[in-house]
Write a protein that holds these residues in place. Structure first.
Motif, PDB file in Angstrom:
ATOM      1  N   VAL A  51      -8.202   7.265   1.366  1.00 56.94           N
ATOM      2  CA  VAL A  51      -8.893   5.986   1.255  1.00 56.94           C
ATOM      3  C   VAL A  51      -9.134   5.622  -0.204  1.00 56.94           C
ATOM      4  CG1 VAL A  51     -11.094   4.832   1.729  1.00 56.94           C
ATOM      5  CG2 VAL A  51      -9.984   6.177   3.513  1.00 56.94           C
ATOM      6  N   MET A  52      -9.472   6.616  -1.015  1.00 57.48           N
ATOM      7  CA  MET A  52      -9.850   6.331  -2.402  1.00 57.48           C
ATOM      8  C   MET A  52      -8.661   5.971  -3.290  1.00 57.48           C
ATOM      9  SD  MET A  52     -12.785   9.250  -2.863  1.00 57.48           S
ATOM     10  CE  MET A  52     -12.556   9.322  -4.599  1.00 57.48           C
ATOM     11  N   VAL A  53      -7.522   6.613  -3.101  1.00 56.01           N
ATOM     12  CA  VAL A  53      -6.376   6.357  -3.977  1.00 56.01           C
ATOM     13  C   VAL A  53      -5.907   4.900  -3.902  1.00 56.01           C
ATOM     14  CG1 VAL A  53      -3.936   6.922  -4.344  1.00 56.01           C
ATOM     15  CG2 VAL A  53      -5.629   8.741  -4.133  1.00 56.01           C
ATOM     16  N   PRO A  54      -5.715   4.322  -2.712  1.00 54.88           N
ATOM     17  CA  PRO A  54      -5.328   2.902  -2.686  1.00 54.88           C
ATOM     18  C   PRO A  54      -6.399   1.974  -3.270  1.00 54.88           C
ATOM     19  CG  PRO A  54      -4.862   3.919  -0.584  1.00 54.88           C
ATOM     20  CD  PRO A  54      -5.636   4.912  -1.380  1.00 54.88           C
ATOM     21  N   MET A  55      -7.671   2.320  -3.072  1.00 54.49           N
ATOM     22  CA  MET A  55      -8.742   1.481  -3.626  1.00 54.49           C
ATOM     23  C   MET A  55      -8.709   1.502  -5.148  1.00 54.49           C
ATOM     24  SD  MET A  55     -11.866   2.330  -1.024  1.00 54.49           S
ATOM     25  CE  MET A  55     -13.066   1.500  -1.996  1.00 54.49           C
ATOM     26  N   ILE A  56      -8.543   2.682  -5.726  1.00 54.51           N
ATOM     27  CA  ILE A  56      -8.486   2.798  -7.184  1.00 54.51           C
ATOM     28  C   ILE A  56      -7.250   2.087  -7.717  1.00 54.51           C
ATOM     29  CG2 ILE A  56      -8.185   4.444  -9.068  1.00 54.51           C
ATOM     30  CD1 ILE A  56      -9.948   6.382  -7.408  1.00 54.51           C
ATOM     31  N   ASN A  57      -6.140   2.215  -7.018  1.00 55.67           N
ATOM     32  CA  ASN A  57      -4.909   1.542  -7.423  1.00 55.67           C
ATOM     33  C   ASN A  57      -5.087   0.025  -7.411  1.00 55.67           C
ATOM     34  OD1 ASN A  57      -2.272   1.153  -8.161  1.00 55.67           O
ATOM     35  ND2 ASN A  57      -1.465   1.451  -6.103  1.00 55.67           N
ATOM     36  N   ARG A  58      -5.736  -0.494  -6.395  1.00 54.96           N
ATOM     37  CA  ARG A  58      -5.960  -1.939  -6.303  1.00 54.96           C
ATOM     38  C   ARG A  58      -6.903  -2.415  -7.399  1.00 54.96           C
ATOM     39  NH1 ARG A  58      -5.688  -5.980  -1.799  1.00 54.96           N
ATOM     40  NH2 ARG A  58      -4.186  -4.449  -1.101  1.00 54.96           N
ATOM     41  N   LEU A  59      -7.948  -1.628  -7.668  1.00 60.01           N
ATOM     42  CA  LEU A  59      -8.867  -1.994  -8.740  1.00 60.01           C
ATOM     43  C   LEU A  59      -8.170  -1.990 -10.096  1.00 60.01           C
ATOM     44  CD1 LEU A  59     -12.090  -0.099  -7.678  1.00 60.01           C
ATOM     45  CD2 LEU A  59     -11.778  -2.570  -7.783  1.00 60.01           C
ATOM     46  N   ALA A  60      -7.318  -1.003 -10.317  1.00 61.31           N
ATOM     47  CA  ALA A  60      -6.586  -0.932 -11.585  1.00 61.31           C
ATOM     48  C   ALA A  60      -5.617  -2.098 -11.712  1.00 61.31           C
ATOM     49  CB  ALA A  60      -5.844   0.392 -11.690  1.00 61.31           C
ATOM     50  N   ALA A  61      -4.976  -2.470 -10.607  1.00 63.89           N
ATOM     51  CA  ALA A  61      -4.015  -3.574 -10.648  1.00 63.89           C
ATOM     52  C   ALA A  61      -4.720  -4.913 -10.846  1.00 63.89           C
ATOM     53  CB  ALA A  61      -3.198  -3.595  -9.360  1.00 63.89           C
ATOM     54  N   SER A  62      -5.925  -5.049 -10.324  1.00 61.79           N
ATOM     55  CA  SER A  62      -6.632  -6.331 -10.472  1.00 61.79           C
ATOM     56  C   SER A  62      -7.136  -6.528 -11.881  1.00 61.79           C
ATOM     57  CB  SER A  62      -7.793  -6.413  -9.488  1.00 61.79           C
ATOM     58  OG  SER A  62      -8.799  -5.470  -9.831  1.00 61.79           O
ATOM     59  N   GLY A  63      -7.273  -5.456 -12.656  1.00 59.55           N
ATOM     60  CA  GLY A  63      -7.736  -5.566 -14.038  1.00 59.55           C
ATOM     61  C   GLY A  63      -6.642  -5.910 -15.020  1.00 59.55           C
ATOM     62  N   GLN A  64      -5.393  -5.874 -14.597  1.00 56.50           N
ATOM     63  CA  GLN A  64      -4.280  -6.182 -15.484  1.00 56.50           C
ATOM     64  C   GLN A  64      -4.138  -7.695 -15.629  1.00 56.50           C
ATOM     65  OE1 GLN A  64      -0.931  -4.275 -13.733  1.00 56.50           O
ATOM     66  NE2 GLN A  64      -1.617  -2.220 -14.281  1.00 56.50           N
ATOM     67  N   GLU A  65      -3.700  -8.111 -16.812  1.00 59.90           N
ATOM     68  CA  GLU A  65      -3.499  -9.540 -17.050  1.00 59.90           C
ATOM     69  C   GLU A  65      -2.222 -10.012 -16.377  1.00 59.90           C
ATOM     70  OE1 GLU A  65      -3.824 -10.865 -21.050  1.00 59.90           O
ATOM     71  OE2 GLU A  65      -5.246  -9.305 -21.536  1.00 59.90           O
ATOM     72  N   LYS A  66      -2.276 -11.232 -15.884  1.00 60.66           N
ATOM     73  CA  LYS A  66      -1.109 -11.809 -15.247  1.00 60.66           C
ATOM     74  C   LYS A  66      -0.321 -12.575 -16.297  1.00 60.66           C
ATOM     75  CE  LYS A  66      -2.861 -11.985 -10.692  1.00 60.66           C
ATOM     76  NZ  LYS A  66      -3.681 -11.446 -10.157  1.00 60.66           N
ATOM     77  N   GLU A  67       0.985 -12.488 -16.224  1.00 62.39           N
ATOM     78  CA  GLU A  67       1.844 -13.152 -17.215  1.00 62.39           C
ATOM     79  C   GLU A  67       2.178 -14.547 -16.790  1.00 62.39           C
ATOM     80  OE1 GLU A  67       5.181 -10.735 -18.115  1.00 62.39           O
ATOM     81  OE2 GLU A  67       3.956  -8.970 -18.341  1.00 62.39           O
TER      82      GLU A  67
END
Length: 81
Positions: A65-81
């Motif tokens: 459960v935690m790995v996908p949540m952390i992955n999603r949080l990390a991806a949401s913090g990235q800037e969109k091009e």
């Protein structure tokens, strides 16, 4: 074992909502059966697998459960091009 066949048939061939209703009825019946026999089921998991296997199972579930949540949080913090 028959539930996916029944719910799938009802959902795809007859009506989508009827398939979900059948699944809900099946889950309610399973819950009633569990509650009615919970005293007989107490401790069965520990006797079958032992405490080490149960701790490993819970740890794996938490990690799953935690790995996908952390992955999603990390991806949401990235800037969109």
């Amino acid at each position: 074992m028959v539930a996916p066949l029944v719910c799938g048939y009802l959902g795809q061939r007859i009506d989508y909502h009827l398939g979900f209703a059948a699944a809900g009825i099946g889950m309610a019946l399973g819950l009633i059966q569990y509650v009615a026999h919970r005293k007989r089921l107490a401790g069965v998991l520990f006797r079958l697998f032992g405490i080490t296997a149960i701790v490993a199972l819970l740890g794996s579930a938490a990690l799953g459960v935690m790995v996908p949540m952390i992955n999603r949080l990390a991806a949401s913090g990235q800037e969109k091009e």
